[in-house]
Write a protein that holds these residues in place. Structure first.
Motif, short mmCIF file in Angstrom:
data_model
loop_
_atom_site.label_atom_id
_atom_site.label_comp_id
_atom_site.label_asym_id
_atom_site.label_seq_id
_atom_site.Cartn_x
_atom_site.Cartn_y
_atom_site.Cartn_z
N ARG A 189 0.82 -1.21 0.00
CA ARG A 189 0.00 0.00 0.00
C ARG A 189 0.86 1.27 0.00
N LEU A 190 0.30 2.32 -0.62
CA LEU A 190 0.96 3.63 -0.58
C LEU A 190 0.80 4.27 0.79
N VAL A 191 -0.40 4.12 1.38
CA VAL A 191 -0.65 4.54 2.77
C VAL A 191 -1.52 3.46 3.40
N SER A 192 -1.37 3.28 4.68
CA SER A 192 -1.97 2.11 5.34
C SER A 192 -3.49 2.10 5.31
N GLU A 193 -4.13 3.30 5.41
CA GLU A 193 -5.59 3.30 5.57
C GLU A 193 -6.37 3.32 4.27
N PHE A 194 -5.68 3.33 3.12
CA PHE A 194 -6.36 3.31 1.82
C PHE A 194 -5.83 2.16 0.97
N PRO A 195 -6.69 1.58 0.11
CA PRO A 195 -6.30 0.38 -0.64
C PRO A 195 -5.47 0.63 -1.89
N TYR A 196 -4.94 1.84 -2.07
CA TYR A 196 -4.11 2.13 -3.23
C TYR A 196 -2.73 1.50 -3.06
N ILE A 197 -2.25 0.82 -4.11
CA ILE A 197 -0.96 0.12 -4.01
C ILE A 197 0.07 0.72 -4.97
N GLU A 198 1.33 0.41 -4.72
CA GLU A 198 2.42 0.98 -5.50
C GLU A 198 2.35 0.59 -6.98
N GLY A 199 1.82 -0.61 -7.26
CA GLY A 199 1.69 -1.05 -8.64
C GLY A 199 0.81 -0.14 -9.47
#
Length: 727
Positions: free
Chosen positions: A525-535
């Motif tokens: 994850r880019l930030v822990s509380e949101f499901p956005y990932i580095e990929g």
């Protein structure tokens, strides 16, 4: 008479007539069959040259420069411009699109996120017996159904509650909402219904129950606006259109008509905003779809042209998801100043808006504190007194400019056009202006019809009704389960990828790196509380993302959901993009600063941070002052009058809590108004006063110090032996 004609029209095509012939199950099957037929018709004989691999931005720029002449050049990459490009290329016209910023960087990404016909417009149509307004609602409801069909991963029906606080309003609103259902006909999403007071509070427990009579629930559509816009633009690229963001029009190209001798627009001089390179794009027809900037391009054509755009600013705010149920919106039909406020769940947060006030045209609109507070006041009127609506809970805020227009062909040039207009200048520039998100497709169809007729283009009929957008193919409601099973993604991340990228989610998952943990296997994850990932950052570059702002605002929606979380994610986003795009260290710094400026000004970070300033008034009673001084001195053991990261670290270690030093610096920096590396007692008191007044919420330092104090009080004094001996 106009109203009578409207009723007659409804009786012929409305859902009531069809429902009278078919049973409910047959009606549903009929709707599915019609949608499938529309899809088959739309996709028949369509050539999709880039179905597998999307051309890079460099390839698109090369196509713009090397093509001798396009049939259509669209200027503007918002919903309407992208819609025009998709309509044109699927008619077998050689199509180009240029956008001076990013796709959906303007109004199209800053909407209320609704796909709707407009309940209030229907009310005006009935009250004023206005047939034109009635037909506008009917068209929008048809387009709503089409959008839900062609992009099911990005859109869905949403129930919206209309609370009723006076008995006489119940039949009045019920009749209006039922008319809304009727006008939608067989394309009605779900039937509206009435709720008792008890049922309304059960569905929306945060609602103010005082004087509540009941509620009416109706259905509209909701979507991810920026991603929808991007899906339209990418779909046009897959069908063969040459589309390029960060490519601005410097001037229009003109040539003399050999027959009449008049000057005709024949293309545009364009500039790559990133490299500064200029080049000509020749086209038989140029379409102006620049939204609020409509008049700028019209004046490139003719300096004497009068303005037709009357911009209006609409501010929205985002607050935590606990303010609303997961799947129920709220409509306030009559605010204190007569405006309409929506209160909607979106991306697991709550979105509220919008305001409506005159503004000047700008590429960087800023949400005003007055508008933010107006929305908060209106929310308080409808929510239970038990729910404290705090200014500090505003996680993001933005302003979008709605391009209201006057019809240049109308004798009364002062009257605002309620719908959209398509106008053609003497030089042949085709302008599409006004309208709304939901009707982008029909607006594009009307624009291309006018362009084909005016410029004598050899084109096929419109094919965009039922044409599936990027990601729709292969999407199913259970697709996320395959992502979890095949790639080892977290359930929440998989659901996010499926609802954002649809069938293309597997391409994103393939770019996700292994975490090295037992679970999840991939997807950091880019930030822990949101499901956005580095990929997703890597995939965003394939989707023509050129800047960090493109990623946080439009490829992901992090900047619109939580400005602090977006700020925390930025260094990693810049690092990934820099490596992929070959940025120098100087470029990385520039990107980081530009993105933070965007969050600070355009996404409400400034308004949020200004809630705690050096001049903030301290509003605490004597008991609170004593309590907070006691708490402060548990950290300031030497009575210095300030605390540093060292002081906080020592107290935390004494209760076996360990926090990274860099994280501690960030926590203190949020409160360090003087920016001198320490938090003074006055700054701490200002913080606690702001927390009390609701101006600041989720302050990490306030929560950390409170928790530490409670732990120390529970455990009693720490002995010298247990503390490691001390000094």
């Amino acid at each position: 008479m106009a109203f009578r004609r409207a009723l007659k029209h409804t009786a012929v095509v409305g859902g009531g007539a069809v429902a009278g012939v078919f049973g409910l199950s047959q009606l549903i099957e009929y709707k599915k069959t019609q949608a499938q037929l529309a899809r088959v018709a739309a996709e028949a004989d369509l050539r999709v040259p880039f179905a597998d691999d999307l051309p890079s931005r460099q390839a698109q720029l090369a196509a713009l420069q090397s093509t001798e002449e396009f049939d259509v050049l669209v200027v503007g990459g918002g919903a309407t411009g992208a819609g025009c490009a998709l309509d044109a290329v699927t008619r077998n016209l050689k199509t180009a699109l240029v956008e001076r910023s990013d796709f959906s960087s303007g109004t199209s990404s800053r909407s209320t996120k609704l796909l709707h016909g407009g309940v209030r417009y229907l009310q005006k149509a009935i009250m004023q017996l206005d047939y034109e307004q009635y037909m506008m609602v009917k068209e929008a409801l048809h387009e709503r159904a089409n959008l839900l069909e062609i992009a099911p991963h990005l859109s869905a029906p949403l129930p919206i509650m209309l609370p009723v606080y006076k008995w006489w309003q119940l039949p009045y609103y019920w009749a209006g909402i039922k008319m809304y259902d009727l006008v939608a006909g067989i394309q009605n999403l779900k039937s509206s219904y009435v709720l008792s007071k008890a049922s309304a509070l059960e569905r929306f427990p945060m609602l103010n129950k005082d004087k509540l009579v009941g509620a009416i629930v109706y259905y509209d559509g909701q979507h991810n606006d920026a991603r929808m816009n991007l899906a339209i633009a990418i779909s046009s690229a897959r069908h063969g259109a040459a589309v390029a963001n960060y490519t601005e029009v410097v001037r229009l190209l003109k040539t003399k008509d050999p027959q009449g001798g008049e000057e005709k627009v024949c293309g545009a001089r364009c500039r790559d905003v990133i490299t500064g390179q200029e080049f000509d794009v020749k086209a038989k027809c140029v379409i102006n779809a620049t939204g609020p900037f409509t008049d700028s391009l019209r004046k490139m054509d003719n300096q004497e042209t009068k303005n037709i755009c009357q911009p209006s600013a609409g501010v929205h705010i985002v607050i935590p998801g606990y303010y609303s149920p997961d799947n129920m919106g709220l409509l306030d039909p009559s605010t204190s100043d007569g405006r309409v406020i929506f209160f909607l769940p979106w991306e697991k947060m709550t979105i509220a808006g919008t305001t409506d006030s005159p503004t000047s045209v700008t590429a960087h609109p800023i949400p005003g504190e007055d508008d933010i507070n107006f929305i908060l006041r209106e929310i308080r009127n409808y929510l239970s007194p038990d729910v404290e609506v705090r200014r500090g809970d505003v996680l993001a805020a933005w302003s979008g400019i709605r391009p209201l227009v006057t019809d240049p062909n109308s004798k009364d040039t002062q009257s605002i056009c309620r719908n959209h207009i398509v106008s053609i200048s003497p030089s042949g520039l085709v302008t599409i202006a006004g309208g709304k998100w939901t009707t982008y497709r029909s607006m594009a169809e009307e624009t291309l019809d006018a362009a084909v007729k005016t410029h004598g283009l050899s084109a096929q009929p419109c094919k965009t009704v039922g044409l599936m957008l990027e990601g729709a193919k292969g999407w199913t409601p259970t697709l996320y389960i395959r992502l979890v099973q095949d790639y080892g993604l977290e359930n929440e991340v998989a659901q996010h990828l499926a609802s954002t990228y649809g069938g293309k989610a597997f391409d994103v998952a393939k770019m996700a790196k292994v975490t090295g943990q037992r679970w999840p296997i991939v997807g950091k994850r880019l930030v822990s509380e949101f499901p956005y990932i580095e990929g997703e950052v890597l995939y965003a570059i394939k989707e023509y993302a050129c800047t960090a702002i493109d990623v946080i605002a439009r490829r992901t929606r992090l900047g619109f959901l939580n400005v602090q979380a977006a700020d925390e994610a930025l260094p990693r986003i810049v690092q990934i993009m820099g490596k992929e795009l070959g940025w120098s260290e100087e470029q990385k710094t520039t990107e980081l600063e530009a993105a933070r400026k965007f969050l600070y000004l355009e996404m409400g970070y400034r308004s949020r941070s200004e809630q705690l300033t050096k001049t903030s008034e301290i509003n605490l009673d004597n008991q609170e002052v004593v309590r907070y001084k006691k708490r402060f001195h548990k950290f300031d053991k030497e009575s210095k009058g300030f605390i540093t990261t060292v002081d906080v670290q020592q107290v935390l270690e004494s209760i076996n809590v360990h926090i990274d030093e860099n994280a501690l610096h960030e926590i203190l920096n949020e409160v360090d108004l003087n920016k001198n590396g320490q938090v003074e007692i006055d700054e701490f008191m200002q913080l606690m006063s702001a927390v009390k007044k609701g101006q600041v919420s989720d302050s990490r330092l306030a929560i950390l110090m409170k928790t530490a104090e409670e732990t120390l009080d529970t455990r009693g004094p720490v002995t010298v032996d247990r503390s490691g001996g001390g000094f």
